[in-house]
Enzyme design. Structure first.
Site, mmCIF file in Angstrom:
data_model
loop_
_atom_site.group_PDB
_atom_site.id
_atom_site.type_symbol
_atom_site.label_atom_id
_atom_site.label_comp_id
_atom_site.label_asym_id
_atom_site.label_seq_id
_atom_site.Cartn_x
_atom_site.Cartn_y
_atom_site.Cartn_z
ATOM 1 N N ASP A 7 0.535 -4.810 13.032
ATOM 2 C CA ASP A 7 -0.755 -5.137 13.643
ATOM 3 C C ASP A 7 -1.716 -5.769 12.634
ATOM 4 O OD1 ASP A 7 -0.651 -2.939 16.248
ATOM 5 O OD2 ASP A 7 0.508 -2.478 14.455
ATOM 6 N N SER A 29 -5.911 -4.182 1.405
ATOM 7 C CA SER A 29 -6.344 -5.555 1.693
ATOM 8 C C SER A 29 -5.111 -6.414 1.916
ATOM 9 C CB SER A 29 -7.189 -6.117 0.545
ATOM 10 O OG SER A 29 -7.477 -7.490 0.778
ATOM 11 N N GLU A 30 -4.769 -6.638 3.187
ATOM 12 C CA GLU A 30 -3.584 -7.414 3.510
ATOM 13 C C GLU A 30 -3.700 -8.847 3.015
ATOM 14 O OE1 GLU A 30 -3.538 -3.776 5.669
ATOM 15 O OE2 GLU A 30 -5.103 -5.313 5.556
ATOM 16 N N PHE A 45 -2.594 -9.970 11.019
ATOM 17 C CA PHE A 45 -3.696 -10.905 11.275
ATOM 18 C C PHE A 45 -4.673 -10.955 10.107
ATOM 19 C CE2 PHE A 45 -2.482 -9.653 15.684
ATOM 20 C CZ PHE A 45 -2.043 -10.898 16.100
ATOM 21 N N HIS A 58 -1.987 0.167 16.439
ATOM 22 C CA HIS A 58 -0.876 0.442 15.522
ATOM 23 C C HIS A 58 0.477 0.416 16.238
ATOM 24 C CE1 HIS A 58 -4.272 1.957 13.196
ATOM 25 N NE2 HIS A 58 -3.505 2.040 12.131
ATOM 26 N N PHE A 80 1.599 -1.794 8.753
ATOM 27 C CA PHE A 80 1.784 -1.951 10.193
ATOM 28 C C PHE A 80 1.670 -3.432 10.548
ATOM 29 C CE2 PHE A 80 0.737 2.501 9.957
ATOM 30 C CZ PHE A 80 1.428 3.084 11.009
ATOM 31 N N GLU A 120 0.829 -1.202 0.000
ATOM 32 C CA GLU A 120 0.000 0.000 0.000
ATOM 33 C C GLU A 120 0.869 1.260 0.000
ATOM 34 O OE1 GLU A 120 -2.282 -0.407 3.524
ATOM 35 O OE2 GLU A 120 -3.036 -2.390 2.998
#
Length: 351
Positions: free
Chosen positions: A83, A57-58, A86, A127, A81, A27
């Site tokens: 975080d 969209s990870e 997941f 974050h 990040f 991104e």
């Protein structure tokens, strides 16, 4: 000296220049922005056909990167990040890490997932976490963390070109702007690496003739704090504490642990991480050290330390963050995360 950010950015430029299979995706990584922490600056200008900006969209980022790796490319994906790992967990844990076994070694996934991890920036509870513990112990998945006492760029090159399996590459937010250190004063440096545990552990031993008072294990963003802590303990408390900086978090570098403990047995083994210690890196490291020390309930089971002057069981001390979300308030965040004073105090309490 170059900074961690400089080292990573230069390594990406060199990798893409040397090998056309290397592609980047993530991104906001295109110029002029160059990524949230500017690690990818300049790359889309030099290699526009191999740097891809993605939707938020990870799961899509890691899924696409896995497919590129299966087709013979060497993708490096950025998750802004840590975080948010997941959100890519299914693609990473249930797919990328398992394809090798699912297809009977006919397919490999040489994929690197770069991500910024940790707090101390006032970014709040979603974050600022150090969530790498949740990806350790996954068969087929490597977790690696660069630091200021070796070349982050070389570690990234190794992860990209030499590891045929997916690597989660943990970058400390607070270390991006730090200069790399060529070594530590009054300490001898040993690089520990082998075929079983290829990502190196840097061992820094105090100049002395006897076994150390303690051995401190750490990684990533905790390295600068641990360096200051052991320097204070030496200067103010006359305690000789060695430092072992681990870059291969998972699989645990058992061969490195054995080699380090073969050379000298400390009275105290300290493990420092930015995450809470519950169910984490320090727990597995402690278990590995204790198993090799051969002591259960204070009874020696083996004596692998020829020439050691100490036959006492090793005392263990784990230091980490409070068992709570990371606060947004800067002062409360500071209280929640381990500081230099906390490390020094906890070590002194052991003597």
């Amino acid at each position: 000296m170059p900074t961690v950010l400089d080292s990573l950015n230069q390594s990406l430029h060199q990798l893409m220049d040397a090998d056309e299979r290397v592609v980047l995706l993530g991104e906001d990584i295109l110029d002029p922005y160059g990524g949230a922490f500017k690690v990818t600056r300049g790359l889309s200008s030099r290699f526009p056909a191999r740097v891809f900006t993605t939707p938020i969209s990870e799961a899509a980022i890691v899924g696409l990167a896995s497919g590129l790796a299966l087709r013979g490319l060497l993708p490096i994906a950025e998750i802004m990040f840590g975080d948010f790992l997941f959100l890519a967990g299914d693609q990473l844990v249930n797919h990328a890490a398992k394809f090798r076994w699912m297809y009977n070694d006919t397919a490999r996934v040489p994929l690197v997932i770069r991500t910024a991890m940790g707090g101390r920036r006032g970014y709040g509870p979603t974050h600022s976490q150090s969530v790498e513990k949740h990806f350790m112990g996954v068969p087929g998945l490597w977790v690696v963390a660069p630091h200021v006492l070796s070349s982050p760029g070389e570690l990234l090159r190794q992860a990209t070109l030499e590891c045929p399996d997916p690597v989660v590459f943990i970058e400390s937010k607070t270390c991006y702007g730090r200069s790399l250190l060529p070594g530590l004063p009054e300490m001898t440096t040993t690089v520990v690496s082998d075929a079983e545990s290829p990502f190196p552990t840097m061992l820094f031993r105090q100049d002395r003739a006897s076994d150390p008072d303690g051995l401190m294990w750490c990684y990533g963003g905790m390295v600068p704090l641990c360096v200051e802590a052991i320097q204070h303990l030496r200067a103010a408390e006359h305690l000789s504490v060695d430092l072992a900086v681990v870059s291969q978090l998972s699989p645990v570098p058992s061969t490195h642990i054995r080699r380090i403990l073969d050379d000298a047995r400390p009275q105290l083994s300290v493990y420092v991480e930015e995450a809470s210690v519950a169910h984490g890196w320090s727990a597995e490291m402690l278990a590995q050290v204790q198993e090799y020390a051969g002591a259960i309930n204070g009874t020696a089971r083996a004596a692998p330390y020829e020439g050691s002057t100490s036959d006492r069981p090793i005392r263990h001390e784990r230091i980490g963050a409070a068992y709570s979300p990371i606060p947004s308030n800067r002062e409360q965040e500071r209280e929640a995360l381990p500081q230099i004073h906390d490390i020094v105090t906890r070590v002194l309490e052991c003597f």
